[in-house]
Design a protein around this motif. Structure first.
Motif: not given
Length: 98
Positions: A44-45, A47-49, A51-53, A75
């Motif tokens: 979660s961190r 992807r959302h915090e 913003k790494r793909e 994610g």
């Protein structure tokens, strides 16, 4: 390492998140049951915090459908059940890095 990959290992979720913030990894592998910061929160961190793909493989001995669905919703790129077969892990790593 035998396949030529540079591998970083963290003892727990806090150390893992510190490494992730310090480096730009091509792939992250985490267990669901990690001390301090569980694998679901790491996903979660990322992807959302942060913003790494980056591709993320989640490993767990718990194969409940609800938990597997949760890691994918957060994610994760792939999921492996324990015990992990080394050849299968390498194949999935190679597929995600293509």
């Amino acid at each position: 390492k035998r396949k030529g990959y540079e591998v970083y290992v963290a003892a727990d979720g806090k150390e893992g998140m510190a490494l992730i913030k310090q480096h730009s990894f091509d792939l992250v592998i985490t267990d669901v049951m990690v001390p301090y910061i569980p694998g679901t929160e790491i996903v979660s961190r990322l992807r959302h915090e942060l913003k790494r793909e980056v591709p993320i493989i989640v490993i767990s001995s718990v194969g409940l459908e609800s938990m597997i669905s949760e890691v994918f919703e957060l994610g994760a790129s792939d999921f492996l059940r324990k015990p992990v077969i080394p050849g299968e892990l390498v194949a999935r790593v190679e597929k995600l890095l293509q």
